[in-house]
Scaffold this motif. Structure first.
Motif, PDB file in Angstrom:
ATOM      1  N   MET A  33     -11.207  -1.925  -6.751  1.00  9.30           N
ATOM      2  CA  MET A  33     -10.157  -0.961  -7.078  1.00  9.30           C
ATOM      3  C   MET A  33      -9.949   0.080  -5.984  1.00  9.30           C
ATOM      4  SD  MET A  33     -11.374  -0.290 -11.012  1.00  9.30           S
ATOM      5  CE  MET A  33     -10.214   1.039 -11.302  1.00  9.30           C
ATOM      6  N   THR A  34     -10.919   0.237  -5.091  1.00  9.75           N
ATOM      7  CA  THR A  34     -10.894   1.375  -4.176  1.00  9.75           C
ATOM      8  C   THR A  34      -9.732   1.330  -3.191  1.00  9.75           C
ATOM      9  OG1 THR A  34     -13.303   1.545  -4.350  1.00  9.75           O
ATOM     10  CG2 THR A  34     -12.252   2.701  -2.530  1.00  9.75           C
ATOM     11  N   GLY A  35      -9.535   0.196  -2.532  1.00 10.35           N
ATOM     12  CA  GLY A  35      -8.488   0.111  -1.519  1.00 10.35           C
ATOM     13  C   GLY A  35      -7.095   0.375  -2.075  1.00 10.35           C
ATOM     14  N   ILE A  36      -6.730  -0.320  -3.150  1.00 14.87           N
ATOM     15  CA  ILE A  36      -5.405  -0.122  -3.738  1.00 14.87           C
ATOM     16  C   ILE A  36      -5.283   1.267  -4.352  1.00 14.87           C
ATOM     17  CG2 ILE A  36      -6.067  -1.142  -5.948  1.00 14.87           C
ATOM     18  CD1 ILE A  36      -2.640  -1.446  -4.205  1.00 14.87           C
ATOM     19  N   GLY A  37      -6.414   1.813  -4.826  1.00 10.62           N
ATOM     20  CA  GLY A  37      -6.398   3.178  -5.333  1.00 10.62           C
ATOM     21  C   GLY A  37      -6.042   4.182  -4.250  1.00 10.62           C
ATOM     22  N   ILE A  38      -6.550   3.966  -3.043  1.00  6.47           N
ATOM     23  CA  ILE A  38      -6.213   4.842  -1.920  1.00  6.47           C
ATOM     24  C   ILE A  38      -4.732   4.739  -1.593  1.00  6.47           C
ATOM     25  CG2 ILE A  38      -6.586   5.185   0.558  1.00  6.47           C
ATOM     26  CD1 ILE A  38      -9.495   4.412   0.137  1.00  6.47           C
ATOM     27  N   VAL A  39      -4.174   3.533  -1.662  1.00 10.37           N
ATOM     28  CA  VAL A  39      -2.737   3.368  -1.414  1.00 10.37           C
ATOM     29  C   VAL A  39      -1.919   4.216  -2.387  1.00 10.37           C
ATOM     30  CG1 VAL A  39      -0.819   1.734  -1.460  1.00 10.37           C
ATOM     31  CG2 VAL A  39      -2.995   1.068  -0.423  1.00 10.37           C
ATOM     32  N   TRP A  40      -2.214   4.123  -3.669  1.00 10.40           N
ATOM     33  CA  TRP A  40      -1.479   4.894  -4.681  1.00 10.40           C
ATOM     34  C   TRP A  40      -1.647   6.397  -4.450  1.00 10.40           C
ATOM     35  CZ3 TRP A  40       2.038   3.682  -8.331  1.00 10.40           C
ATOM     36  CH2 TRP A  40       2.197   2.343  -8.664  1.00 10.40           C
ATOM     37  N   LEU A  41      -2.854   6.835  -4.173  1.00 18.99           N
ATOM     38  CA  LEU A  41      -3.114   8.266  -4.033  1.00 18.99           C
ATOM     39  C   LEU A  41      -2.404   8.841  -2.808  1.00 18.99           C
ATOM     40  CD1 LEU A  41      -4.631  10.857  -4.798  1.00 18.99           C
ATOM     41  CD2 LEU A  41      -6.565  10.019  -3.451  1.00 18.99           C
ATOM     42  N   VAL A  42      -2.558   8.204  -1.665  1.00 20.82           N
ATOM     43  CA  VAL A  42      -1.985   8.748  -0.433  1.00 20.82           C
ATOM     44  C   VAL A  42      -0.459   8.668  -0.466  1.00 20.82           C
ATOM     45  CG1 VAL A  42      -1.894   8.514   2.079  1.00 20.82           C
ATOM     46  CG2 VAL A  42      -4.068   8.227   0.868  1.00 20.82           C
ATOM     47  N   HIS A  43       0.078   7.584  -1.034  1.00 22.39           N
ATOM     48  CA  HIS A  43       1.541   7.504  -1.132  1.00 22.39           C
ATOM     49  C   HIS A  43       2.097   8.592  -2.036  1.00 22.39           C
ATOM     50  CE1 HIS A  43       5.369   6.037  -2.899  1.00 22.39           C
ATOM     51  NE2 HIS A  43       5.626   5.784  -1.625  1.00 22.39           N
ATOM     52  N   ALA A  44       1.433   8.860  -3.161  1.00 21.34           N
ATOM     53  CA  ALA A  44       1.893   9.928  -4.058  1.00 21.34           C
ATOM     54  C   ALA A  44       1.806  11.293  -3.384  1.00 21.34           C
ATOM     55  CB  ALA A  44       1.064   9.923  -5.340  1.00 21.34           C
ATOM     56  N   ARG A  45       0.831  11.457  -2.515  1.00 20.54           N
ATOM     57  CA  ARG A  45       0.627  12.743  -1.850  1.00 20.54           C
ATOM     58  C   ARG A  45       1.592  12.950  -0.689  1.00 20.54           C
ATOM     59  NH1 ARG A  45      -5.460  13.415  -0.461  1.00 20.54           N
ATOM     60  NH2 ARG A  45      -5.550  13.734  -2.727  1.00 20.54           N
ATOM     61  N   THR A  46       1.925  11.868   0.031  1.00 19.62           N
ATOM     62  CA  THR A  46       2.729  11.997   1.251  1.00 19.62           C
ATOM     63  C   THR A  46       4.131  11.408   1.121  1.00 19.62           C
ATOM     64  OG1 THR A  46       1.940   9.892   2.163  1.00 19.62           O
ATOM     65  CG2 THR A  46       0.619  11.877   2.614  1.00 19.62           C
ATOM     66  N   GLY A  47       4.322  10.520   0.156  1.00 20.60           N
ATOM     67  CA  GLY A  47       5.605   9.840   0.040  1.00 20.60           C
ATOM     68  C   GLY A  47       5.816   8.781   1.097  1.00 20.60           C
ATOM     69  N   SER A  48       4.775   8.409   1.820  1.00 21.35           N
ATOM     70  CA  SER A  48       4.904   7.473   2.929  1.00 21.35           C
ATOM     71  C   SER A  48       3.961   6.292   2.735  1.00 21.35           C
ATOM     72  CB  SER A  48       4.579   8.181   4.251  1.00 21.35           C
ATOM     73  OG  SER A  48       4.445   7.248   5.306  1.00 21.35           O
ATOM     74  N   TYR A  49       4.522   5.094   2.736  1.00 27.90           N
ATOM     75  CA  TYR A  49       3.687   3.901   2.698  1.00 27.90           C
ATOM     76  C   TYR A  49       2.975   3.675   4.031  1.00 27.90           C
ATOM     77  CZ  TYR A  49       5.400   2.323  -1.837  1.00 27.90           C
ATOM     78  OH  TYR A  49       5.674   2.218  -3.174  1.00 27.90           O
ATOM     79  N   ALA A  50       3.612   4.148   5.118  1.00 28.82           N
ATOM     80  CA  ALA A  50       2.966   4.022   6.421  1.00 28.82           C
ATOM     81  C   ALA A  50       1.663   4.831   6.444  1.00 28.82           C
ATOM     82  CB  ALA A  50       3.904   4.492   7.525  1.00 28.82           C
ATOM     83  N   ALA A  51       1.712   6.049   5.916  1.00 30.17           N
ATOM     84  CA  ALA A  51       0.509   6.877   5.862  1.00 30.17           C
ATOM     85  C   ALA A  51      -0.536   6.250   4.945  1.00 30.17           C
ATOM     86  CB  ALA A  51       0.861   8.282   5.383  1.00 30.17           C
ATOM     87  N   ALA A  52      -0.083   5.720   3.803  1.00 26.55           N
ATOM     88  CA  ALA A  52      -1.013   5.076   2.877  1.00 26.55           C
ATOM     89  C   ALA A  52      -1.669   3.864   3.523  1.00 26.55           C
ATOM     90  CB  ALA A  52      -0.285   4.675   1.601  1.00 26.55           C
ATOM     91  N   GLY A  53      -0.876   3.081   4.258  1.00 27.00           N
ATOM     92  CA  GLY A  53      -1.426   1.916   4.933  1.00 27.00           C
ATOM     93  C   GLY A  53      -2.408   2.292   6.026  1.00 27.00           C
TER      94      GLY A  53
END
Length: 412
Positions: A33-53
């Motif tokens: 769950m950790t990797g995809i969880g980081i994607v959701w968290l960082v995208h919600a915080r920054t609005g950027s999938y590039a940053a989440a990736g």
């Protein structure tokens, strides 16, 4: 299937086995769950999938690099000494990520660098528990590990996505850390099944086994299998989008994952006997044959059926890689060896996703499927090289040395 259930139940009735297998399985769900969880968290915080990736990529690279080093410490000092420290550091890293106390990329790297590979620790315990006359049950034990891994990566990302879609993007990371730390601590207290520590002289010579061809072939197989996974992730999505039916991607993944679980379950019961090296070569060849049609077939039903056939083969490759790794290295470096296999798989997945993305942009989904098929061909060549190599496997010591007896932890 009744005989299959009986076989796995018999394995789990082995004294001490459930006490370490189930906590490790719970922790492995958190890892998934950790990797995809980081994607959701960082995208919600920054609005950027590039940053989440970027943050998720930093997490994956750190996990792949640090995992074998944690395994090395475990082999030297024991699970009871190393695991609590790693879990504490992991909890602190997750807290930094959730609170934004440091930049997200830094926190993501720290989360990956402190994530213990609980699956490798569980596999090492199976190897110690099923030694000697019970060694014939090891393939079934590794099949059980593969099943736990498959269920984790099927259910974990889905659970995180549900939490994220419900408006709780940080809950997935928090729940993942809770499962990892809770499962890891429950594993730590089960001292009776921990692999015995080895003497200093044995550890000094055992590290050379990690450079032998028998082990390096399994690392290469893990790397190629990771490339296959990474290319398939991109290519299946691209195929569905090209046809104007992006929702079909979920169904195609479902077909692949379900047969993956069925294949792992079946292999643990009916896959015994014969040379593991020959079985690995045969499984790799089957994966190649099932991958090649994806280069030219176009109907969703045919693609789904082909992916389902590929899913049946994948567990055999994972299980046999564990069996051959266990046979190729001494117990003094076994945990480290298992984590190297996991790291190679993760590195291959991450790298192939980027490469396959470029290929798909240039030549469509069929080009991405070609990358996956190429990885299967390489895997087959590596496995066939193992069949031609007739060097014997490294024998495991049947009993602890005098130094081991002095340094091994007492059972609880």
């Amino acid at each position: 299937m009744p005989s299959a259930s009986a076989n796995y139940r018999t394995l789990l009735r082995t004294a001490g086995a459930p006490a370490f297998f189930f906590p490790a399985a719970i922790g492995r769900l958190g890892i998934a769950m950790t990797g995809i969880g980081i994607v959701w968290l960082v995208h919600a915080r920054t609005g950027s999938y590039a940053a989440a990736g970027l943050v998720t990529g930093g997490f994956a690279v750190a996990d792949a690099v640090a995992g074998p080093q944690i395994g090395r410490l475990v082999d030297r000092f024991g699970q009871a000494q190393v695991l609590p420290c790693a879990l504490g550091a992991h909890a602190a890293a997750v807290a930094l990520l959730l609170t934004s106390a440091v930049p997200d990329l830094v926190a993501g790297v720290l989360v990956g660098a402190t994530l213990p590979q609980l699956g490798a620790l569980s596999a090492a315990r199976w190897s110690a528990l099923l030694s000697g006359e019970r060694a014939a049950a090891l393939p079934t034990a590794f099949a059980l590990e593969a099943l736990a891994n498959g269920v984790s990566y099927l259910a974990g990302p889905a659970l995180v996505s549900v939490l994220g879609a419900a408006g709780h993007p940080g809950a997935g990371v928090l729940l993942a850390a809770t499962l990892v730390v809770g499962g890891g601590l429950a594993l730590t207290v089960q001292r009776s099944t921990m692999p015995p520590l080895t003497g200093r002289s044995e550890r000094r010579h055992a590290g050379r086994a990690l450079l032998r061809s028998a082990f390096l072939r399994q690392v290469a197989v893990g790397l190629a299998l990771g490339v296959f996974f990474g290319a398939m992730q991109v290519s299946v999505t691209a195929y569905a989008v090209e046809r104007g039916t992006p929702d079909a991607a979920a169904l195609l993944y479902f077909a692949f994952n379900c047969t993956n679980l069925v294949g792992g379950w079946a292999y643990g019961v009916w896959g015994q006997g014969g040379s593991p090296r020959r079985r690995q070569a045969a499984a790799a060849a089957c994966l190649t044959l099932t991958s090649l049609p994806l280069l030219f077939i176009d109907t969703p039903l045919a693609v789904g059926a082909t992916l389902a056939l590929a899913g049946l083969v994948i567990p055999a490759l994972l299980i046999l890689a564990s069996v051959l790794t266990e046979a190729a290295v001494p117990r003094a470096v076994l945990t480290q060896a298992f984590t190297w296999g996991n790291s190679a798989n993760a590195a291959g997945t991450a790298g192939a996703a980027a490469v396959a993305g470029r290929v798909v942009d240039a030549s469509g989904a069929s080009g991405g499927f070609g990358v996956a098929a190429g990885a299967a061909v390489v895997m087959t060549a590596v496995a066939l090289a193992g069949v031609r190599n007739s060097s014997p496997d490294v024998p495991k010591p049947s009993a602890p040395t005098e130094t081991t007896a002095r340094t091994a932890l007492p059972p609880t």
